[in-house]
Design a protein around this motif. Structure first.
Motif, PDB file in Angstrom:
ATOM      1  N   ILE A  93       1.928  -0.123  -6.849  1.00  0.00           N
ATOM      2  CA  ILE A  93       2.844   1.019  -6.727  1.00  0.00           C
ATOM      3  C   ILE A  93       2.609   1.758  -5.413  1.00  0.00           C
ATOM      4  CG2 ILE A  93       3.534   3.216  -7.755  1.00  0.00           C
ATOM      5  CD1 ILE A  93       2.681   2.087 -10.467  1.00  0.00           C
ATOM      6  N   ALA A  94       1.338   2.002  -5.073  1.00  0.00           N
ATOM      7  CA  ALA A  94       1.031   2.739  -3.839  1.00  0.00           C
ATOM      8  C   ALA A  94       1.554   2.013  -2.611  1.00  0.00           C
ATOM      9  CB  ALA A  94      -0.482   2.969  -3.737  1.00  0.00           C
ATOM     10  N   VAL A  95       1.326   0.704  -2.546  1.00  0.00           N
ATOM     11  CA  VAL A  95       1.797  -0.054  -1.388  1.00  0.00           C
ATOM     12  C   VAL A  95       3.319  -0.092  -1.346  1.00  0.00           C
ATOM     13  CG1 VAL A  95       1.819  -2.334  -0.302  1.00  0.00           C
ATOM     14  CG2 VAL A  95      -0.293  -1.432  -1.260  1.00  0.00           C
ATOM     15  N   ALA A  96       3.960  -0.214  -2.529  1.00  0.00           N
ATOM     16  CA  ALA A  96       5.427  -0.229  -2.560  1.00  0.00           C
ATOM     17  C   ALA A  96       5.995   1.097  -2.076  1.00  0.00           C
ATOM     18  CB  ALA A  96       5.907  -0.540  -3.971  1.00  0.00           C
ATOM     19  N   VAL A  97       5.423   2.202  -2.535  1.00  0.00           N
ATOM     20  CA  VAL A  97       5.894   3.522  -2.091  1.00  0.00           C
ATOM     21  C   VAL A  97       5.656   3.692  -0.592  1.00  0.00           C
ATOM     22  CG1 VAL A  97       5.479   6.007  -2.290  1.00  0.00           C
ATOM     23  CG2 VAL A  97       5.620   4.599  -4.343  1.00  0.00           C
ATOM     24  N   GLY A  98       4.472   3.289  -0.140  1.00  0.00           N
ATOM     25  CA  GLY A  98       4.195   3.366   1.291  1.00  0.00           C
ATOM     26  C   GLY A  98       5.152   2.513   2.109  1.00  0.00           C
ATOM     27  N   PHE A  99       5.537   1.366   1.586  1.00  0.00           N
ATOM     28  CA  PHE A  99       6.480   0.490   2.283  1.00  0.00           C
ATOM     29  C   PHE A  99       7.845   1.163   2.436  1.00  0.00           C
ATOM     30  CE2 PHE A  99       9.548  -3.126   2.085  1.00  0.00           C
ATOM     31  CZ  PHE A  99       9.256  -3.659   3.332  1.00  0.00           C
ATOM     32  N   ALA A 127       4.456  -6.433   8.755  1.00  0.00           N
ATOM     33  CA  ALA A 127       3.047  -6.359   8.390  1.00  0.00           C
ATOM     34  C   ALA A 127       2.864  -5.661   7.035  1.00  0.00           C
ATOM     35  CB  ALA A 127       2.252  -5.627   9.473  1.00  0.00           C
ATOM     36  N   VAL A 128       3.615  -4.570   6.832  1.00  0.00           N
ATOM     37  CA  VAL A 128       3.546  -3.864   5.545  1.00  0.00           C
ATOM     38  C   VAL A 128       4.078  -4.754   4.428  1.00  0.00           C
ATOM     39  CG1 VAL A 128       4.259  -1.793   4.309  1.00  0.00           C
ATOM     40  CG2 VAL A 128       3.790  -1.670   6.748  1.00  0.00           C
ATOM     41  N   ALA A 129       5.154  -5.488   4.717  1.00  0.00           N
ATOM     42  CA  ALA A 129       5.735  -6.368   3.709  1.00  0.00           C
ATOM     43  C   ALA A 129       4.752  -7.456   3.294  1.00  0.00           C
ATOM     44  CB  ALA A 129       7.018  -6.996   4.244  1.00  0.00           C
ATOM     45  N   VAL A 130       4.036  -8.002   4.265  1.00  0.00           N
ATOM     46  CA  VAL A 130       3.032  -9.021   3.942  1.00  0.00           C
ATOM     47  C   VAL A 130       1.948  -8.427   3.046  1.00  0.00           C
ATOM     48  CG1 VAL A 130       1.234 -10.491   4.912  1.00  0.00           C
ATOM     49  CG2 VAL A 130       3.480 -10.388   6.005  1.00  0.00           C
ATOM     50  N   ALA A 131       1.526  -7.201   3.368  1.00  0.00           N
ATOM     51  CA  ALA A 131       0.516  -6.552   2.538  1.00  0.00           C
ATOM     52  C   ALA A 131       1.026  -6.354   1.114  1.00  0.00           C
ATOM     53  CB  ALA A 131       0.116  -5.215   3.155  1.00  0.00           C
ATOM     54  N   LEU A 132       2.294  -5.930   1.003  1.00  0.00           N
ATOM     55  CA  LEU A 132       2.877  -5.725  -0.324  1.00  0.00           C
ATOM     56  C   LEU A 132       2.947  -7.047  -1.082  1.00  0.00           C
ATOM     57  CD1 LEU A 132       4.331  -3.924  -2.365  1.00  0.00           C
ATOM     58  CD2 LEU A 132       6.463  -4.400  -1.168  1.00  0.00           C
ATOM     59  N   ALA A 133       3.350  -8.102  -0.394  1.00  0.00           N
ATOM     60  CA  ALA A 133       3.435  -9.406  -1.050  1.00  0.00           C
ATOM     61  C   ALA A 133       2.059  -9.871  -1.528  1.00  0.00           C
ATOM     62  CB  ALA A 133       4.041 -10.430  -0.086  1.00  0.00           C
ATOM     63  N   LEU A 134       1.038  -9.694  -0.698  1.00  0.00           N
ATOM     64  CA  LEU A 134      -0.310 -10.114  -1.079  1.00  0.00           C
ATOM     65  C   LEU A 134      -0.817  -9.333  -2.291  1.00  0.00           C
ATOM     66  CD1 LEU A 134      -2.008 -10.543   2.415  1.00  0.00           C
ATOM     67  CD2 LEU A 134      -1.345 -12.342   0.804  1.00  0.00           C
ATOM     68  N   VAL A 135      -0.539  -8.024  -2.295  1.00  0.00           N
ATOM     69  CA  VAL A 135      -0.965  -7.213  -3.442  1.00  0.00           C
ATOM     70  C   VAL A 135      -0.310  -7.719  -4.717  1.00  0.00           C
ATOM     71  CG1 VAL A 135      -0.796  -4.928  -4.489  1.00  0.00           C
ATOM     72  CG2 VAL A 135      -1.535  -5.158  -2.127  1.00  0.00           C
ATOM     73  N   GLY A 136       0.998  -8.023  -4.642  1.00  0.00           N
ATOM     74  CA  GLY A 136       1.698  -8.516  -5.823  1.00  0.00           C
ATOM     75  C   GLY A 136       1.136  -9.835  -6.317  1.00  0.00           C
TER      76      GLY A 136
END
Length: 854
Positions: free
Chosen positions: A24-30, A736-745
């Motif tokens: 959730i945090a990474v998605a909101v930050g994205f 870069a943020v999208a990659v981080a979000l994908a990795l978290v998921g």
């Protein structure tokens, strides 16, 4: 509902909720970063490219233009119109000051190099209307002093010669100032000079004119001031071609001419926002589905002990709300910090414009918070409802042994296919109409349909083909392959996590790869001619055209004949006469070409200004006796063109009695055709190879005649490329943020899924499977699912990215640009590697389960 129960559940399932919290945090930050980074880049681009109009309330163009005046009378008429126009502007209420950006063309002669045609522009004496920021040195104060761009590789104190157009005596000048014009391409000249107005007037043969920039005193709005000035100028003779606009409108137009329409930024912002919201919903939804599915037996036990379904649902909803609020707050802080870091580090990433103050609109915070809280509740409640529905005794049975009816999966495939087809049709229609937001919404619907098809069909397909791969990997591999079909819901959850991450990354990679060349190609269209070689007297040395055409790196060469075309008002322009098919070959894009009996005139040309497309106008060329009636065709290009045969040929030298000119005698200058040479360089030239090829052209020109001028557009193109990199840097940051979000998921879903398989792992250990064997089974099972989902995700991402780029800049612009196949393969492989690593790490702890875990 008991608060103690909620807190107890949060503590008991802290490990599960930690991954959900991160998602959730990474998605909101994205979401917040999408809005903040793009808004900051957009505001900075507008401010930088429109810098010259930052304090300009009104812009007056074509006032007293003398460039096309063919006689002293017409020049005097234009000068008089300018004097009266400036007096009218000065006396207009609301005007604080005005300046005339006088400009003329000159030739710069530097030692050891061919002359370069460039512009000399007068600096405004008003501090606020002088838009050029001084980087070092000082402003020119007198004739003989100039300022240049700081990125032109010319140091302070450098001296070179300037030859005014149409004159033979060069004048020495000294560089006293350097202007910081980073990120501002100049498509008129690659090496512009700035000096005092007195110097510009001295260099101009007929008196230099230019745009009039007007600064207001704040008492009258810009639009009203522009209307008043236009009304006053309308009553002055000779001002029919004058155009009056506001400075803000011109700033937007100038920014659009360099980096594309501002609507592209708005559409891109909305498209990224739709994408961010959709991805956040999918990641959060997948995470909560795993979390609450893992708690089915727990909720069933509580119901057996007397808890009602409503109490458990309310308790679970409060748990989700608490996690959502805490994670959203963290995500907002993370996103805002990320925007600040991106803006601070932007110069290291290749951003060539000075970024303005970081801009994150309040609506972005509201949207990001709504995503964090609203999407969490919307995606958690269905999973919670499924976990608390049905018979408690049935729910106590292990989830892995529950049958999954074939008709349910078939229904998912059929429904998902229908949704995907409808979404794809709507997306294609939206792309054709250039509606980015609508295309994004249809794209999300398409992906949801594909996701449903994948969840229904992939377990069955892997169950059919998995054993084939499993046999090659031994009993452990065969067991893992069969597990994919035996646990369809777990397989679907794993596939969904990988599919979301790979599709998101592949979409952005493809979009960025296509947008860069597409935008740059569109901007390069403004300067379609690579090199022009001209002579002060209009006569190229004999043998030079053939020499230049044979140089390495020169793809096409064309010698163009120049002559003056004059209308019945005495206004004239330089007309280029050449075979239209050869002009087409030397240009980098299609230009308006003349047909038989036609003349192509630029839209901005005062010659035959009142003529429209298709009008017939009489032009004269060398004398009043050689008039021709030509059909006018208006063009946005800068050249006036005609084909041979439609206009008179250059007069043939004859003696007074009409007899041929004696052989061996020098032909008078007036009978020597004026020509210039156009060159197109090889498409594959870049970097050092391009510079070597251009040096060859310059050296050949200098050796033939030092007075020749070589005009190149490559410096402007490099500036354009820098501007495109500026625009796309924000997209790269979001990638870069999208990659981080994908990795978290991916990591979160796989970790939770493997941690809930303790009973299965304990049973395998009880029947003799070693820890290494169990670990290999889990890893191979994940690899099989991830490989299938990654391959599909890369294909989907390529399609979505191509459609998104086409919606932003037009299908025709991206049609000839190849997909980034290597990058897509890397993204697909990266998805598999990320999933396998996550499974491998999570399995290390899971295989330590004791047999008593059964």
């Amino acid at each position: 509902m008991s608060p103690r129960l909620v807190l107890g559940q949060l503590r008991a399932h802290a490990g599960r909720y930690l991954g959900t919290f991160l998602a959730i945090a990474v998605a909101v930050g994205f979401v917040l970063a999408s809005a903040g980074v793009l808004r900051t880049i957009t505001a900075s681009a507008d401010a930088t490219f429109g810098m010259r109009y930052s304090d300009t309330a009104v812009l007056v163009q074509n006032l007293g233009d003398r460039t096309s005046a063919g006689t002293d009378a017409t020049r005097e008429e234009a000068a008089g119109a300018q004097r009266m126009g400036l007096e009218a502007i000065a006396t207009t209420p609301g005007v604080r000051a005005f300046t005339v950006d006088s400009q003329t063309y000159v030739r710069v002669r530097a030692e050891g190099r061919a002359q370069q045609m460039t512009t000399a522009t007068a600096l405004s004496p008003d501090d606020r209307l002088r838009w050029q920021p001084l980087a070092s040195g000082r402003l020119p104060a007198r004739p003989g002093e100039v300022a240049v761009r700081a990125d032109s590789d010319v140091p302070l104190g450098a001296t070179f010669e300037v030859q005014p157009a149409g004159r033979s005596d060069p004048a020495p000048v000294t560089v006293v100032g350097l202007f910081d014009l980073s990120g501002q391409p100049d498509l008129t000249s690659a090496f512009p000079l700035y000096t005092v107005d007195e110097q510009v007037q001295q260099w101009s043969a007929s008196g230099a004119g230019g745009d009039v920039r007007v600064a207001g005193d704040g008492s009258v709005p810009g639009t009203a001031l522009a209307a008043e000035i236009a009304e006053r100028l309308a009553g002055i003779p000779g001002t029919s071609a004058v155009e009056v606009s506001t400075g803000s409108a011109e700033a937007r137009a100038l920014a659009e001419s360099f980096v594309g329409s501002r609507d592209v930024y708005t559409r891109a912002l909305l498209a990224f926002t739709v994408l961010a919201v959709a991805v956040a919903a999918l990641v959060i939804g997948t995470t909560f589905a795993v979390v609450f599915t893992a708690r089915v037996r727990e909720t069933a036990l509580l119901r057996c002990l007397g808890a009602t379904g409503f109490q458990l649902r309310l308790s679970g909803a409060v748990e989700a709300l608490v996690v959502a609020v805490l994670a959203t707050a963290t995500g907002l802080a993370l996103g805002r910090f990320g925007v600040s870091v991106a803006s601070r580090e932007a110069p290291r990433l290749g951003v060539t414009i000075p970024l303005q103050e970081v801009t994150v609109p309040p609506s972005a915070y509201a949207l990001a918070a709504a995503v964090g809280v609203g999407v969490t509740l919307l995606t958690a409640l269905p999973a919670l409802w499924r976990a608390t529905s049905g018979s408690p005794l049935e729910a106590l049975r292990p989830g892995d042994v529950r049958p999954d009816p074939w008709w349910r999966r078939l229904a998912m495939v059929l429904a998902g296919s229908a949704v995907a087809v409808a979404g794809w049709t709507g997306m294609s229609s939206a792309v054709d109409s250039r509606s980015v937001v609508e295309a994004g919404a249809w794209g999300v619907l398409t992906f949801l349909g594909v996701l449903a098809v994948t969840a229904g069909a992939l377990p069955t397909l892997l169950g059919a083909v998995g054993p084939v791969f499993g046999l090659l990997l031994g009993p452990v591999g065969l067991l893992g392959a069969r597990k994919t079909a035996r646990s369809p819901r777990r397989t679907a959850a794993t596939a969904a996590a990988v599919l979301v991450g790979v599709t998101l990354t592949a979409t952005m990679v493809t979009g960025i790869a296509l947008l860069g060349p597409a935008i740059q190609s569109r901007l390069v269209d403004r300067v379609p001619l690579d090199v022009a070689v001209t002579a002060p007297d209009g006569v190229l040395p004999g043998g030079l055209p053939e020499q230049l055409a044979g140089l390495d790196g020169v793809a096409e060469s064309l010698v163009v004949v120049d002559m003056y075309a004059e209308d019945d008002q005495g206004r004239r322009t330089v007309l280029r006469v050449a075979d239209p098919s050869r002009v087409e070959q030397v240009m980098r894009r299609e230009v308006t070409l003349p047909g038989p009996g036609e003349i192509v005139l630029p839209e901005s040309s005062p010659v035959a200004a009142s003529a429209r497309d298709g009008d017939t106008v009489r032009f004269t060329f060398f004398s009043d006796d050689d008039g021709r009636d030509l059909v006018v065709r208006r063009s946005g290009d800068q050249w006036a063109l005609a084909r041979p045969g439609s206009v008179p040929a250059w007069p043939v030298a004859q003696l007074p009695d009409g007899s041929p000119w004696p052989a061996g005698e020098e032909i008078p200058q007036q009978f020597v055709p004026r020509t210039e040479q156009w060159l197109r360089m090889d498409d594959g030239l870049e970097g050092e190879r391009l510079e070597v090829a251009l040096d060859g052209v310059r050296s050949a020109a200098v050796d033939a005649d030092p007075s020749l001028a070589v005009t190149e557009t490559f410096a402007s193109r490099e500036q354009i490329a820098g501007s495109v990199r500026t625009v796309l840097t924000s997209s790269s940051l979001l990638l870069a943020v999208a990659v981080a979000l994908a990795l978290v998921g991916v990591v979160n879903t796989l970790t939770l899924a493997i941690r809930e398989r303790t009973r299965e792992i304990a049973l395998l250990r009880g029947v003799g499977v070693t820890r290494t064997g169990v670990w290999l089974m889990l890893v191979l099972e994940t690899a099989l699912v991830a490989a299938s989902a990654s391959a599909l995700g890369a294909v989907l991402g390529a399609a979505f990215g191509a459609h998104g780029a086409a919606a932003l800049v037009g299908p025709g612009t991206t049609g000839n640009i190849g997909l980034p196949v290597t990058d897509l393969l890397t993204v697909g492989a990266g998805g598999v590697v990320a999933a396998v690593l996550a499974a491998a790490v999570a399995s290390l702890g899971a295989v330590r389960t004791r047999i008593t875990g059964i």
